[in-house]
Scaffold this motif. Sequence first.
Motif: not given
Lengths: 144, 325
Positions: A89-91, A93-109
């Motif tokens: 589950a932790e793995k 969550v980490d993966l999901a968090r990374e993807h979330l960061f990626g999505m946030e960065t894309k949304l920023d752009v």
Amino acid sequence: MPSGLLGLFGLARHSQVRAAKERVTELKRRSDEAAVRLESSRLDAERWKWKHEQLGTQLKAATKDAERWKTKTEGQNELLAKLRRLDAAEKKVDLAREHLFGMETKLDVIEAAINILDRRTRDRGAGPSPDPVPADLPASSHRE
Amino acid sequence: MSDRPFLSIVVTGRNDDYGGQFARRFFRVLAFNLEQLADRQVEVEVRLVEWNPIQGRPLLAQRLLTSLPARVRDSVTTYVVDGRYQDALSLNPRLKYLEYFAKNVGIRRAAGRFVLATNTDILFGEALVNVLATGALHEGRVYRANRIDLKLGIDDSEIHHALLENTDNHVPRPPIKPPLYAGATGDFVLLDKQTFDRIRGFNEIYRLARVGVDHNLLVKARSSGVPIADIGAPVYHVSHTTSFQVARNQASDSEAESLWGRRQWHQHEVIYDNPDGWGLAEAPLTRIDDQTWRVEFDWDAVAPLVDLRRIVLSGMPTSSGRSPV
């Protein structure tokens, strides 16, 4: 066995008496031996009984231990399974968090680009052009 | 000097008095560094990128060439970048200087075997010059250096090693640590030219920030399997009023945005895959004089505002290679 004349008087020959005495002595010795063997057997029986009782107690304790260990092992297996699930589950969550960061960065752009394009449009000073209306629709037609 | 210098130093600036007395500070620092390297026969070139020069003011390049000692003057080449690139590329109108785009212009055009992307207020200590003079650097490795901040207001009328090495003049700061050796990264990123080309310079995709773009290069390098190491000798930083360490707690929100852009972004987790034309490689050049080029504006050199495929999670494959992690 008394025989003959002596027998009529209730008497027996000396040899007969001696033989009878020897038989009595032999029988007594056998009887004593049997008594000793009996006592020994009784003691053996008591010892075995005691041993049996002890083994019974030990068996009960061992059975109890086995039950306890079985429960413990089951608990530990369950804990290990839980830890494995937690790790997975932790793995995730980490993966999901990374993807979330990626999505946030894309949304920023994307948001920034939209703002830039909006600013460029406004800076040109031209008002928004009306939406083109298809020729076969009346101008007042609403879109659903 | 041979055809290919050992080291290219890439810096960026313009004649805008950034931090007060910018030109004076820059010229003194550059002269000090170049003279030391010349004394030790290190073959070096400087690629100064004058990004978005201010209209009506003399070019920094012109002032620089008249200020530098004659024996090191020839090592400088300046690229004056048309101001329209700032507007065309920026995703943050408040951020006035796309520092890492500018550095990429210099990195892309550097001719040295190794390229050092640094800042105009960074002095090389004797130990660092020794390392550079021995040439004992490995290709395929990012070198970082600890930065020692010199106290604001010390008497720096004459720069010399004793002044730099006197601990009374130092402001304590934590040392850089593995694995990334991050911390004031923009002040010292040294890498061989080939590997710099392979990782395609600094991030040109996330154009909202200046802070963290340097750190992001380290994340990208590590993600691309390029190890990072401490070069083992410090650099010295001349403090000024716009130094991040000095101004970060004093600047207003709008000043901070103007200086550093967005401060909170996923610089540790999200990397980039710059396009082939990174460093304005497609931009036409026009010669101004023997040592100065103008980077002319051309829309063909401008990458799209948005190219989402080029935003990549660290550890994911990019054109510069996949993380070995």
